[in-house]
Enzyme design. Sequence first.
Site, PDB file in Angstrom:
ATOM      1  N   THR A 182      35.100  48.578 -44.400  1.00  0.00           N
ATOM      2  CA  THR A 182      34.286  49.475 -44.874  1.00  0.00           C
ATOM      3  C   THR A 182      32.868  49.842 -44.380  1.00  0.00           C
ATOM      4  OG1 THR A 182      33.579  47.819 -46.821  1.00  0.00           O
ATOM      5  CG2 THR A 182      35.646  49.367 -46.941  1.00  0.00           C
ATOM      6  N   CYS A 183      32.223  48.707 -43.845  1.00  0.00           N
ATOM      7  CA  CYS A 183      30.845  48.944 -43.439  1.00  0.00           C
ATOM      8  C   CYS A 183      30.802  49.788 -42.030  1.00  0.00           C
ATOM      9  CB  CYS A 183      30.233  47.590 -43.036  1.00  0.00           C
ATOM     10  SG  CYS A 183      31.192  46.431 -42.291  1.00  0.00           S
ATOM     11  N   PHE A 184      31.982  49.914 -41.517  1.00  0.00           N
ATOM     12  CA  PHE A 184      32.299  50.716 -40.237  1.00  0.00           C
ATOM     13  C   PHE A 184      32.854  51.963 -40.505  1.00  0.00           C
ATOM     14  CE2 PHE A 184      31.487  46.669 -38.588  1.00  0.00           C
ATOM     15  CZ  PHE A 184      30.415  46.704 -37.938  1.00  0.00           C
TER      16      PHE A 184
END
Length: 1007
Positions: free
Chosen positions: A974-976
């Site tokens: 999710t961070c990317f």
Amino acid sequence: MFTLSQTSRAWFIDRARQAREERLVQKERERAAVVIQAHVRSFLCRSRLQRDIRREIDDFFKADDPGSTKRSALCVFKIARKLLFVFRIKEDNERFEKLCRSILSSMDAENEPKVWYVSLACSKDLTLLWIKQIKSILWYCCDFLKQLKPEILQDSRLITLYLTMLVTFTDTSTWKILRGKGESLRPAMNHICANIMGHLNQHGFYSVLQVLLTRGLARPRPCLSKGTLTAAFSLALRPVIAAQFSDNLIRPFLIHIMSVPALVTHLSTVTPERLTVLESHDMLRKFIMFLRDEDRCRDVCESLEGCHTLCLMSNLLHLGSLSPKVLEEETDGFVSLLTQMLCYCQKYVSQKKSNLTHWHPVLGWFSQSVDYGLNESMHLITKQLQFLWGVPLIRIFFCDILSKKLLESQEPAHAQPASPQNVLPVKSLLKRAFQKSASVRNILRPVGGKRVDSAEVQKVCNICVLYQTSLTTLTQIRLQILTGLTYLDDLLPKLWAFICELGPHGGLKLFLECLNNDTEESKQLLAMLMLFCDCSRHLITILDDIEVYEEQISFKLEELVTISSFLNSFVFKMIWDGIVENAKGETLELFQSVHGWLMVLYERDCRRRFAPEDHWLRKDLKPSVLFQELDRDRKRAQLILQYIPHVIPHKNRVLLFRTMVTKEKEKLGLVETSSASPHVTHITIRRSRMLEDGYEQLRQLSQHAMKGVIRVKFVNDLGVDEAGIDQDGVFKEFLEEIIKRVFDPALNLFKTTSGDERLYPSPTSYIHENYLQLFEFVGKMLGKAVYEGIVVDVPFASFFLSQLLGHHHSVFYSSVDELPSLDSEFYKNLTSIKRYDGDIADLGLTLSYDEDVMGQLVCHELIPGGKTIPVTNENKKHTVYYGGFHGSHRVIIWLWDILASDFTPDERAMFLKFVTSCSRPPLLGFAYLKPPFSIRCVEVSDDQDTGDTLGSVLRGFFTIRKREPGGRLPTSSTCFNLLKLPNYSKKSVLREKLRYAISMNTGFELS
């Protein structure tokens, strides 16, 4: 010797002394024991008392359940005093939370004056004690706000509680005690609120709000709710409004609140009502009035340092874009404060990497570290900065110039006839920027007549200084700034018209005088010239030949002639008058700007002439004078050859070169004299193997031997030496034959362009085992020909000559401009696509191109999967593919079809949350999602995943599976914003696995 009585006496005295000291030590021990016992008893007593008090407090709050009768304000006041008496922030955080809830609950009671906590402020006996207590409670609220993390759900609830406390007791608007008859108490209560607010400000209230806002907003996904952000910003604004916008409160508001990264962006998105409040109080004007003072602006910048000064400036720019009328009235002050802030940031900008610098995404190498929050917000800060070179602000700043009409000529002598090729629709931002002006105007030439000390000139100069400072400070978005400044197609010609009017006579003389005057006025005029040169160079670089020569966008060809003459003279004077020799700082930047613009025009004229014959020559520079200067080793003559050799006629440059070669040969002892003969290199060449023999015998020669005399003996096909003595003629024949053979396209070391058959290195020259050594050999042979003055017929392509000269390393090099010299038909087709009127999808193009490589057609994809992606008018793809996936891949087509047709709206929201951690799409669409939404083909589990390999990418692209991945589930990072998708063999399997994965809501750990 001593007598016995004397010895006994001494012994007795010593014993007495020891006994006395022992008694004193014993007394000290007894006293210390008493003190220790007292401290222990005191500690035990306090601990017991604190336990009893805490027990009493706990009992109080246990009894205070929602169903019970509300406690009186006096009871709450007393229990609060006890809690504050024993308060420890870690131990009593839950009790303090309950106290705050109890106080707020009392304030919500209807028609129960004795319950209202604030009613104690009306008691003569308790007023001062109540004020002291509420100050302590509110400051403890601030202490908690500094520690809480808004991204944690429990902490966010506490943040809301403590902000509500602060909002409630710093303003009387919600106090029910003041309704009806209590209205008479309002002035006194407002005074109490002001007293409380003043206490908080003295203890660092703005620092608390800054920490809270930065933690909540300077993140990949802001986590402050609308209510929380509204409350925090309202609290920040209250002291400023209450103090009637005193400078003492505007300063901390700017330093701590307006410097929060992208604050105005978040306010406009989440709670635009707060911006309305700012506008209603005319806050932007007040900020400008405060910061336009140089000392106050410097004080604010020094308090913030470089990075946060940029944040403050970007927020002010965003505010300015929302209040154009204020900017129109306060242009001078706004321009002044922006320039001062940029100059302050520039102090920290470094030209290169070092142990003392850090990389900044906007400023480049920077002598301050960039914290995490700033990095996460930098894309928003950059968008705010873009307001500076956006059309609305440019129109406001340059209104004096843009409002003037360029004089129109009576007869459009050089106008192009209207035709389908010339009358073209605007299809993109770029085309809109460069749309040809319909009016026909007189040619702009220096005329003079405008006083440089007039208010109008000073205003334009200040604006140019602002933009020139932004170009040298915001180094990583320099091209964005230049593109913005060239968006309006009439700004640059009108700025040139303005420059032409300056001074008594206009043009060159004024700016040459400025070079010798170290005054602020001169620096501003030169900054205007620099800005004009930088922007014009950028514009001409991105215009194609049709836009420059036929459409004549922004500048008419005759104006380019006038401008280039001005630039040529200016650069020559800077060099010849010795200004460039020791130039540094602003003077060096000025030279680079003017010289860069000059050379772009000169190279354009070399490719396709627009200037008259001998336009670039300096008639006042006699070649004999230049040669004398070079003989004396004068720096200015060397700089002329280095920067503007075109001012010297070509014939004289050749003569100069021959003279230099002759002198070098004499110095190296390569010229025969009466006393010595030069060393001669003898080579034997078989005519049947001329290239091979020449290559083998000459490639190993040293530089000195290559510059010296080389004698050639030819051997004929029968192996017999040919008659004749080489007195340079045989070597010349050998050199011409060698060059003729290496440039023969049949050898495949060089190819010829279509049409004019110009030479350039063959892309398939690698078929020769030693092709790099062959190129080196060719270079040595050409160098020898030039060195010896032997003329050879080698028609190189223009783009290849530019590569040899290193022009392609310049940021202003345009490969598109050079394309016609490689393939004029290809260039024509590309420009026709650019101007195509209609749906470009009708042409059936894809994001790829085909090339004939040694008889085989090879497809080059411009992006992965480009050969299957059609070119359309709206050809914007907001998804990035990795691992072999592409837009037309079978699995990707299944995925989009499942999301569009099979999934419910709730499932689509779950899918978004699974990949991006947010169930709602980006506010401005997926084009603005950072990092961009990505899908990657994976073959292994997450714990084994080490990234894409060539094999995995090829297998993903051609749908080759190592093994059936039916047992694996999709995962995400999710961070990317990255979806990791196995290469499923069936659409039904993909649908089943994807539905299961998103319903589990796990993402990272699910595999």
